[in-house]
Scaffold this motif. Structure first.
Motif, PDB file in Angstrom:
ATOM      1  N   SER A  93       0.818  -1.211   0.000  1.00 24.18           N
ATOM      2  CA  SER A  93       0.000   0.000   0.000  1.00 24.18           C
ATOM      3  C   SER A  93       0.857   1.269   0.000  1.00 24.18           C
ATOM      4  N   GLY A  94       1.934   1.260   0.773  1.00 21.85           N
ATOM      5  CA  GLY A  94       2.789   2.443   0.876  1.00 21.85           C
ATOM      6  C   GLY A  94       3.416   2.848  -0.440  1.00 21.85           C
ATOM      7  N   PHE A  95       3.733   1.864  -1.293  1.00 21.12           N
ATOM      8  CA  PHE A  95       4.301   2.185  -2.607  1.00 21.12           C
ATOM      9  C   PHE A  95       3.256   2.877  -3.478  1.00 21.12           C
TER      10      PHE A  95
ATOM     11  N   ARG B  33      -6.371   5.651  -4.145  1.00 20.34           N
ATOM     12  CA  ARG B  33      -7.495   4.712  -3.959  1.00 20.34           C
ATOM     13  C   ARG B  33      -7.001   3.272  -3.909  1.00 20.34           C
ATOM     14  N   LYS B  34      -6.043   2.958  -4.772  1.00 24.24           N
ATOM     15  CA  LYS B  34      -5.460   1.611  -4.774  1.00 24.24           C
ATOM     16  C   LYS B  34      -4.765   1.348  -3.441  1.00 24.24           C
ATOM     17  N   ALA B  35      -4.074   2.356  -2.917  1.00 22.03           N
ATOM     18  CA  ALA B  35      -3.389   2.211  -1.622  1.00 22.03           C
ATOM     19  C   ALA B  35      -4.386   1.892  -0.518  1.00 22.03           C
ATOM     20  N   VAL B  36      -5.520   2.587  -0.518  1.00 19.23           N
ATOM     21  CA  VAL B  36      -6.547   2.358   0.516  1.00 19.23           C
ATOM     22  C   VAL B  36      -7.207   0.997   0.314  1.00 19.23           C
ATOM     23  N   GLU B  37      -7.392   0.603  -0.938  1.00 18.82           N
ATOM     24  CA  GLU B  37      -7.961  -0.713  -1.240  1.00 18.82           C
ATOM     25  C   GLU B  37      -7.047  -1.816  -0.680  1.00 18.82           C
TER      26      GLU B  37
ATOM     27  N   ASP C 228      -4.796  -1.436   1.760  1.00 23.17           N
ATOM     28  CA  ASP C 228      -4.712  -1.301   3.219  1.00 23.17           C
ATOM     29  C   ASP C 228      -5.690  -0.228   3.680  1.00 23.17           C
ATOM     30  N   PRO C 229      -6.883  -0.646   4.111  1.00 24.60           N
ATOM     31  CA  PRO C 229      -7.891   0.319   4.551  1.00 24.60           C
ATOM     32  C   PRO C 229      -7.438   1.190   5.732  1.00 24.60           C
ATOM     33  N   ASN C 230      -6.333   0.816   6.387  1.00 23.32           N
ATOM     34  CA  ASN C 230      -5.811   1.603   7.505  1.00 23.32           C
ATOM     35  C   ASN C 230      -4.698   2.567   7.085  1.00 23.32           C
ATOM     36  N   ASN C 231      -4.468   2.711   5.788  1.00 22.03           N
ATOM     37  CA  ASN C 231      -3.425   3.629   5.316  1.00 22.03           C
ATOM     38  C   ASN C 231      -3.945   5.062   5.463  1.00 22.03           C
TER      39      ASN C 231
ATOM     40  N   LYS D 155      -5.644   7.968   2.882  1.00 16.56           N
ATOM     41  CA  LYS D 155      -6.991   8.468   3.148  1.00 16.56           C
ATOM     42  C   LYS D 155      -6.992   9.996   3.283  1.00 16.56           C
ATOM     43  N   SER D 156      -6.032  10.509   4.030  1.00 25.64           N
ATOM     44  CA  SER D 156      -5.934  11.969   4.227  1.00 25.64           C
ATOM     45  C   SER D 156      -5.685  12.679   2.907  1.00 25.64           C
ATOM     46  N   ALA D 157      -4.835  12.086   2.079  1.00 29.63           N
ATOM     47  CA  ALA D 157      -4.549  12.686   0.780  1.00 29.63           C
ATOM     48  C   ALA D 157      -5.806  12.758  -0.080  1.00 29.63           C
TER      49      ALA D 157
END
Length: 109
Positions: A64-66, A88-92, A94-97, A101-103
């Motif tokens: 997710s971080g990448f 959106r892919k990052a949140v998908e 890892d829903p806790n990223n 989410k803030s971005a």
């Protein structure tokens, strides 16, 4: 690593050159590509950062971080659409990223 030390010393271009060497020595090291991306992003070189982060994502698509870092690079370039997709892919993944989410919230998504 020398690259990480240079990055922490805020010598971003020098860090990028060291990460570049690392990616050539270990072309399947996603972390080295992520470090390269972070260095270029911090050096205000979003196009170079995007290429490095894209490679990190290709190598480790589940991180997710990448994806979030790729979103930051797109945002720095001014490519809002691709930034939103990456976040959106990052949140998908890892829903806790919270960073992703803030971005998305700050972009208005």
């Amino acid at each position: 690593s020398k690259a990480r030390e240079l990055f922490q010393a805020r010598k971003f271009r020098e860090a990028a050159l060291e990460y570049e060497k690392a990616t050539q020595q270990s072309p399947s090291d996603a972390g080295a590509f992520a470090g390269l991306g972070a260095s270029w992003l911090s050096a205000n070189q979003p196009d170079r950062a995007i290429l490095a982060y894209q490679r990190a994502v290709q190598l480790k698509p589940q991180i997710s971080g990448f994806q979030a870092a790729l979103g930051r690079a797109y945002l720095q370039k001014g490519d809002r659409g691709r930034a939103v997709s990456a976040y959106r892919k990052a949140v998908e993944l890892d829903p806790n990223n919270q960073a992703a989410k803030s971005a998305l919230v700050s972009i208005g998504q």
